[in-house]
Design a protein around this motif. Sequence first.
Motif, mmCIF file in Angstrom:
data_model
loop_
_atom_site.group_PDB
_atom_site.id
_atom_site.type_symbol
_atom_site.label_atom_id
_atom_site.label_comp_id
_atom_site.label_asym_id
_atom_site.label_seq_id
_atom_site.Cartn_x
_atom_site.Cartn_y
_atom_site.Cartn_z
ATOM 1 N N TYR A 16 0.823 -1.209 0.000
ATOM 2 C CA TYR A 16 0.000 0.000 0.000
ATOM 3 C C TYR A 16 0.863 1.268 0.000
ATOM 4 O O TYR A 16 0.579 2.217 -0.722
ATOM 5 N N MET A 19 2.214 1.824 -3.428
ATOM 6 C CA MET A 19 1.186 2.372 -4.311
ATOM 7 C C MET A 19 1.006 3.871 -4.092
ATOM 8 O O MET A 19 0.852 4.639 -5.048
ATOM 9 N N TRP A 22 4.078 5.700 -5.625
ATOM 10 C CA TRP A 22 4.047 5.779 -7.086
ATOM 11 C C TRP A 22 2.959 6.740 -7.559
ATOM 12 O O TRP A 22 3.128 7.449 -8.543
ATOM 13 N N TYR A 23 1.841 6.807 -6.849
ATOM 14 C CA TYR A 23 0.749 7.705 -7.207
ATOM 15 C C TYR A 23 1.189 9.164 -7.152
ATOM 16 O O TYR A 23 0.845 9.951 -8.026
ATOM 17 N N HIS A 26 5.868 8.996 -9.118
ATOM 18 C CA HIS A 26 6.240 8.407 -10.414
ATOM 19 C C HIS A 26 7.745 8.435 -10.623
ATOM 20 O O HIS A 26 8.236 8.846 -11.675
ATOM 21 N N ILE A 59 -6.588 6.082 -4.064
ATOM 22 C CA ILE A 59 -5.292 5.716 -4.638
ATOM 23 C C ILE A 59 -5.251 4.255 -5.075
ATOM 24 O O ILE A 59 -4.891 3.974 -6.229
ATOM 25 N N PRO A 60 -5.615 3.284 -4.228
ATOM 26 C CA PRO A 60 -5.599 1.893 -4.722
ATOM 27 C C PRO A 60 -6.588 1.648 -5.860
ATOM 28 O O PRO A 60 -6.313 0.879 -6.777
ATOM 29 N N SER A 62 -7.372 3.670 -8.203
ATOM 30 C CA SER A 62 -6.867 4.243 -9.445
ATOM 31 C C SER A 62 -6.015 3.261 -10.234
ATOM 32 O O SER A 62 -5.864 3.397 -11.443
ATOM 33 N N TYR A 63 -5.454 2.254 -9.589
ATOM 34 C CA TYR A 63 -4.642 1.259 -10.283
ATOM 35 C C TYR A 63 -5.491 0.204 -10.988
ATOM 36 O O TYR A 63 -4.995 -0.516 -11.838
ATOM 37 N N PHE A 64 -6.771 0.109 -10.651
ATOM 38 C CA PHE A 64 -7.620 -0.919 -11.216
ATOM 39 C C PHE A 64 -8.685 -0.367 -12.153
ATOM 40 O O PHE A 64 -9.575 -1.085 -12.569
ATOM 41 N N LYS A 65 -8.595 0.912 -12.480
ATOM 42 C CA LYS A 65 -9.564 1.515 -13.415
ATOM 43 C C LYS A 65 -9.059 1.412 -14.826
ATOM 44 O O LYS A 65 -7.951 1.364 -15.137
#
Length: 65
Positions: A16, A19, A22-23, A26, A59-60, A62-65
């Motif tokens: 977590y 994640m 990186w959010y 970058h 935030i989490p 956003s990685y699965f959209k």
Amino acid sequence: MDKRDSSILYFLLGLYSLMISWYYNHNLIVLLITYIFWPVYLVYELLIGHLAHGMWKEIPLSYFK
């Protein structure tokens, strides 16, 4: 909580924090530093407010959209 449950929780919190890093950043160097010092980084993010106002769950997602 036995040893296995705590190690799974430790792994998930570490993931977590990566994640979150990186959010916002970058950057691979910052990600590596976050990987090494993730408990400190997670407390830091909580204190400065990056996880306020629903960002802790946005935030989490956003990685699965």
